[in-house]
Design an enzyme around this catalytic site. Sequence first.
Site, short mmCIF file in Angstrom:
data_model
loop_
_atom_site.label_atom_id
_atom_site.label_comp_id
_atom_site.label_asym_id
_atom_site.label_seq_id
_atom_site.Cartn_x
_atom_site.Cartn_y
_atom_site.Cartn_z
N CYS A 2 -48.18 -3.64 48.42
CA CYS A 2 -48.50 -4.49 47.35
C CYS A 2 -46.98 -5.30 46.89
O CYS A 2 -46.10 -4.43 46.52
CB CYS A 2 -48.96 -3.87 45.99
SG CYS A 2 -49.16 -4.86 44.45
N GLU A 114 -52.07 -10.90 49.69
CA GLU A 114 -51.60 -10.26 50.86
C GLU A 114 -51.68 -11.66 51.95
O GLU A 114 -52.36 -12.32 51.79
CB GLU A 114 -52.38 -9.04 51.34
CG GLU A 114 -51.74 -8.56 52.37
CD GLU A 114 -50.41 -7.72 52.10
OE1 GLU A 114 -49.39 -8.21 52.43
OE2 GLU A 114 -50.25 -6.72 51.58
#
Length: 271
Positions: A2, A114
């Site tokens: 993350c 992402e």
Amino acid sequence: MCGRYASSRGPEDLAGIFEIEKWEPEEALEPDYNVAPTKEVYAVLDRPLKDAEDRRPVRQLRKLKWGLVPSWAKTPEGGARMINARAETVHEKPSYRRAFSTRRCVLPADGYYEWVTGQAERDLEVEGKKKRPRKQPYFVTPADGSVFAMAGLYEFWRDKTLPDEHPLAWWVTCSVITTEAETTPLGVAPEEGPKALADIHPRMPLMLTPDRWDAWLDPARTDVDDLRPLLEPPPQGLMRAYPVSTAVSSVKNNGPELLTELEGPEEGTLF
């Protein structure tokens, strides 16, 4: 992993969701649609209030810096590299194991970003051509629109170069715990592109479902064997992912338009 996420909910909203007992208006943060390492973020934690006679844990909404600095670190410079802790090893890594035992938190988010390297770009890489890959960002968020409660850790670090009364004498920093990305089909999959989170990236933030919040935040739970089951991934199929503008790739850009769903990957970034 993350490395970027969005957090737009205000303290009043979060207070209702997490049953917050204490938060300071002066610590209110503006909605942030492009949260990057070293930024200040909201964290939910259970901890006795400072200087209070009653030492019971109080559910608080606090402002922390993303990028954990261990208490024993000589300088805070490594914090930007310690934004993630792996669920598989968090209980044994020197930088995280003490925080895992007693200083756990929830980092509320709308979802996380992402990046996927487009198939055409990957083919060029395989052929040995040195063209820099252009990556398509995806936003991953709960399919039902609920808060994305990321499992986190927090830590205190004392800057010994400053006097006790200095407002920056103590740093409070945090890290997101990650786990293996889901391989089953997404709850809502895009028409074209990744069909599972593992198609986007092999890691993802560990999402805590509401039934685990109290146990995760309870500072009285310190036994590692008792805590490790809380690191089990949530039921699969709760998330959706969709392509968003490559504008999110620059931390200079920040606004709700970064969450706008595209009909498909941008030109040149086909999955």
